[in-house]
Design an enzyme around this catalytic site. Structure first.
Site, PDB file in Angstrom:
ATOM      1  N   LYS A  88      12.364 -73.734  93.846  1.00 50.96           N
ATOM      2  CA  LYS A  88      13.633 -72.990  93.914  1.00 50.96           C
ATOM      3  C   LYS A  88      13.550 -71.714  93.057  1.00 50.96           C
ATOM      4  O   LYS A  88      12.490 -71.101  92.966  1.00 50.96           O
ATOM      5  CB  LYS A  88      14.796 -73.887  93.505  1.00 50.96           C
ATOM      6  CG  LYS A  88      14.804 -75.196  94.272  1.00 50.96           C
ATOM      7  CD  LYS A  88      16.098 -75.942  94.165  1.00 50.96           C
ATOM      8  CE  LYS A  88      15.990 -77.260  94.896  1.00 50.96           C
ATOM      9  NZ  LYS A  88      17.247 -77.971  94.980  1.00 50.96           N
TER      10      LYS A  88
ATOM     11  N   SER B 287      16.696 -85.884  95.050  1.00 54.82           N
ATOM     12  CA  SER B 287      16.482 -86.598  93.795  1.00 54.82           C
ATOM     13  C   SER B 287      15.339 -87.610  93.858  1.00 54.82           C
ATOM     14  O   SER B 287      15.443 -88.723  93.326  1.00 54.82           O
ATOM     15  CB  SER B 287      17.790 -87.258  93.320  1.00 54.82           C
ATOM     16  OG  SER B 287      18.785 -86.266  93.106  1.00 54.82           O
TER      17      SER B 287
ATOM     18  N   HIS C 275      16.803 -74.928 104.332  1.00 53.89           N
ATOM     19  CA  HIS C 275      17.209 -75.748 103.182  1.00 53.89           C
ATOM     20  C   HIS C 275      18.727 -75.649 103.045  1.00 53.89           C
ATOM     21  O   HIS C 275      19.312 -74.589 103.279  1.00 53.89           O
ATOM     22  CB  HIS C 275      16.516 -75.236 101.911  1.00 53.89           C
ATOM     23  CG  HIS C 275      16.684 -76.153 100.752  1.00 53.89           C
ATOM     24  ND1 HIS C 275      17.857 -76.231 100.032  1.00 53.89           N
ATOM     25  CD2 HIS C 275      15.845 -77.065 100.198  1.00 53.89           C
ATOM     26  CE1 HIS C 275      17.730 -77.144  99.082  1.00 53.89           C
ATOM     27  NE2 HIS C 275      16.511 -77.670  99.164  1.00 53.89           N
TER      28      HIS C 275
ATOM     29  N   GLU D  41      17.410 -84.234 104.184  1.00 48.05           N
ATOM     30  CA  GLU D  41      17.879 -83.957 102.837  1.00 48.05           C
ATOM     31  C   GLU D  41      19.402 -84.082 102.795  1.00 48.05           C
ATOM     32  O   GLU D  41      20.112 -83.085 103.053  1.00 48.05           O
ATOM     33  CB  GLU D  41      17.474 -82.541 102.430  1.00 48.05           C
ATOM     34  CG  GLU D  41      15.978 -82.353 102.338  1.00 48.05           C
ATOM     35  CD  GLU D  41      15.609 -81.450 101.175  1.00 48.05           C
ATOM     36  OE1 GLU D  41      14.790 -81.861 100.360  1.00 48.05           O
ATOM     37  OE2 GLU D  41      16.178 -80.350 101.071  1.00 48.05           O
TER      38      GLU D  41
ATOM     39  N   GLU E 137      20.621 -75.270 100.671  1.00 46.25           N
ATOM     40  CA  GLU E 137      21.081 -74.178  99.798  1.00 46.25           C
ATOM     41  C   GLU E 137      21.042 -72.840 100.538  1.00 46.25           C
ATOM     42  O   GLU E 137      21.898 -71.980 100.320  1.00 46.25           O
ATOM     43  CB  GLU E 137      20.251 -74.156  98.501  1.00 46.25           C
ATOM     44  CG  GLU E 137      20.609 -75.348  97.620  1.00 46.25           C
ATOM     45  CD  GLU E 137      19.524 -75.787  96.644  1.00 46.25           C
ATOM     46  OE1 GLU E 137      18.541 -75.058  96.455  1.00 46.25           O
ATOM     47  OE2 GLU E 137      19.677 -76.891  96.074  1.00 46.25           O
TER      48      GLU E 137
ATOM     49  N   GLY F  88      19.678 -82.444  93.829  1.00 52.13           N
ATOM     50  CA  GLY F  88      19.945 -81.964  92.468  1.00 52.13           C
ATOM     51  C   GLY F  88      21.026 -82.740  91.742  1.00 52.13           C
ATOM     52  O   GLY F  88      21.466 -82.350  90.669  1.00 52.13           O
TER      53      GLY F  88
ATOM     54  N   ASN G 236       9.457 -78.012  95.758  1.00 52.39           N
ATOM     55  CA  ASN G 236      10.263 -76.802  95.965  1.00 52.39           C
ATOM     56  C   ASN G 236      10.763 -76.339  94.600  1.00 52.39           C
ATOM     57  O   ASN G 236      11.663 -76.946  94.031  1.00 52.39           O
ATOM     58  CB  ASN G 236      11.438 -77.141  96.897  1.00 52.39           C
ATOM     59  CG  ASN G 236      12.405 -75.983  97.043  1.00 52.39           C
ATOM     60  OD1 ASN G 236      12.098 -74.848  96.668  1.00 52.39           O
ATOM     61  ND2 ASN G 236      13.584 -76.280  97.597  1.00 52.39           N
TER      62      ASN G 236
HETATM   63  C1  PEP Z   1      15.192 -79.991  97.216  1.00 47.43           C
HETATM   64  O1  PEP Z   1      15.022 -78.979  96.569  1.00 47.43           O
HETATM   65  O2  PEP Z   1      14.996 -79.953  98.422  1.00 47.43           O
HETATM   66  C2  PEP Z   1      15.591 -81.215  96.521  1.00 47.43           C
HETATM   67  C3  PEP Z   1      15.602 -82.323  97.194  1.00 47.43           C
HETATM   68  O3  PEP Z   1      15.925 -81.124  95.175  1.00 47.43           O
HETATM   69  P1  PEP Z   1      16.013 -82.372  94.118  1.00 47.43           P
HETATM   70  O4  PEP Z   1      14.737 -83.139  94.245  1.00 47.43           O
HETATM   71  O5  PEP Z   1      16.184 -81.712  92.792  1.00 47.43           O
HETATM   72  O6  PEP Z   1      17.191 -83.202  94.514  1.00 47.43           O
END
Ligand code: PEP
Length: 271
Positions: free
Chosen positions: A11, A228, A95, A182, A97, A188, A9
Site C-alpha cells: 500500500k 487480515s 482493490h 477480499e 481501496e 486492515g 501489498n
Molecule cells: C490488502 O491489502 O489487500 C489486505 C488484505 O490488507 P490486510 O492484510 O492489512 O487486511
C-alpha cells in the site's frame, strides 16, 4: 494446476530505503521457496529498487494499480508498459481501496474526496484487459462491505463483481487472471473471515468464473483470500481447498511475518 501464491501489498508504505530493507528481508526469508509464487507489490516509486533487490530470487514484482491507456495526456497515471519496464509481472486491479470502499472508517473523507478512489466495475474490467494485453497478470479483487454482508448480499455482490471484471474476455484470457476474495470489512481491521466462510465465498467466485468462461474454467485459476491474514491464521486459511493463498497488507510489512506466511503456504499447499 493452480499455483499457490502469497502476495504482499505494501500500500502507501515504504520510502526507498525502507522498501529496499523490506525486500532484502523477504528475499532472505522466502526468496528460495519453490512451489509458491511469492509476490511483492511496493508503491510505484519503489518498483525499480525492489526489482533490483529480488533479481535472481524466486520473488516476483507486482504493482498496486495501473491505467489502461498505453500513453498520452493522463497526468499522474502509469501504463502497463511502464510497469513491465520496471520488472512487474503482476498488477493488483480493483482493490477495494481503489474502489473507494475502505475496511477502516475514513472519517475525513467526504463523498467528494472519496471520488479520488473511483474504480468502477467497468474500470476494473478495462484495467484487467489492458494488463493481459501487455503481458501482466491481473490480480482482480472482489468483496463485500460489512453493510452488504449484513444485508445478506455477499454472494450477489461478489458474483456481480466477478462477472463484470471478466466481461468481454476470452476463456484463454480468463485462464490468465488471478482473483482475490477480499471482504472489505476484514481489510486492515484485524477481523478475519472464518476460513470455511471464505472457502464458501471463493466457491461462489469459481461458479461465477465458470458462468462466464464455461464449466470447469475456474478449476485452474488461482483464487486468493485477503483480509487480515497473519501468521496465526494462515494455516487454517490455506488448508481450505478453495483458498490458494493470500493477498496480504499489514503482515507483509514485516519480512519475518510475511516469510512465515510463505513457508506455511508451502508446507500446506506447495508441491
Ligand atoms: C490488502 O491489502 O489487500 C489486505 C488484505 O490488507 P490486510 O492484510 O492489512 O487486511
Amino acid at each position: 494446476m493452480r499455483v499457490p501464491m502469497m502476495a504482499g501489498n505494501w500500500k502507501m508504505n515504504c520510502d526507498l530505503a525502507e522498501a529496499e530493507a523490506l525486500a532484502r528481508g523477504v528475499v532472505e526469508g522466502a526468496g528460495s521457496v519453490e512451489g509458491v509464487a511469492v509476490l511483492l507489490a511496493p508503491p510505484f516509486t519503489a518498483l525499480e529498487r525492489v526489482a533490483s533487490v529480488i533479481a535472481g530470487s524466486n520473488v516476483k514484482l507486482a504493482a498496486q494499480n495501473v491505467y489502461w491507456q498505453e500513453e498520452g495526456a493522463y497526468t499522474g497515471e502509469i501504463s502497463v508498459k511502464m510497469l513491465a519496464s520496471c520488472g512487474c509481472a503482476y498488477v493488483i486491479v480493483g482493490h477495494s481501496e481503489r474502489r473507494g470502499r475502505f475496511g477502516v472508517p475514513e472519517p475525513d473523507m467526504t463523498e467528494d474526496l472519496l471520488r479520488v478512489f473511483g474504480d468502477t466495475d467497468a474500470a476494473v474490467n478495462t484495467k484487467a484487459k489492458a494488463a493481459l494485453a501487455g503481458g501482466l497478470t491481473p490480480i482482480i479483487c472482489v468483496g463485500e462491505t460489512l453493510a452488504e454482508r449484513e444485508a445478506d448480499l455477499t454472494d450477489a455482490i461478489v458474483k456481480d463483481q466477478v462477472v463484470a471484471a471478466l466481461e468481454g474476455m476470452t476463456p484463454e484470457q480468463i485462464n490468465g487472471v488471478v482473483l482475490a476474495y477480499e471482504p472489505v470489512w476484514a481489510i486492515g481491521t484485524g477481523k478475519t473471515c472464518e476460513p470455511p466462510e471464505a472457502n464458501r465465498v471463493i466457491g461462489v467466485i469459481r461458479a461465477a468464473i465458470d458462468s462466464v468462461a464455461g464449466a470447469g474454467a475456474a478449476h485452474d485459476i488461482t483464487v486468493l483470500y485477503g483480509g487480515s491474514v497473519k501468521p496465526d491464521n494462515v494455516r487454517a486459511l490455506v488448508s481450505q481447498p478453495e483458498i490458494d493463498g493470500g493477498l496480504v497488507g499489514g503482515a507483509s510489512l514485516k519480512a519475518g511475518s510475511f516469510s512465515e506466511l510463505v513457508t506455511v503456504t508451502k508446507e500446506v499447499r506447495g508441491s
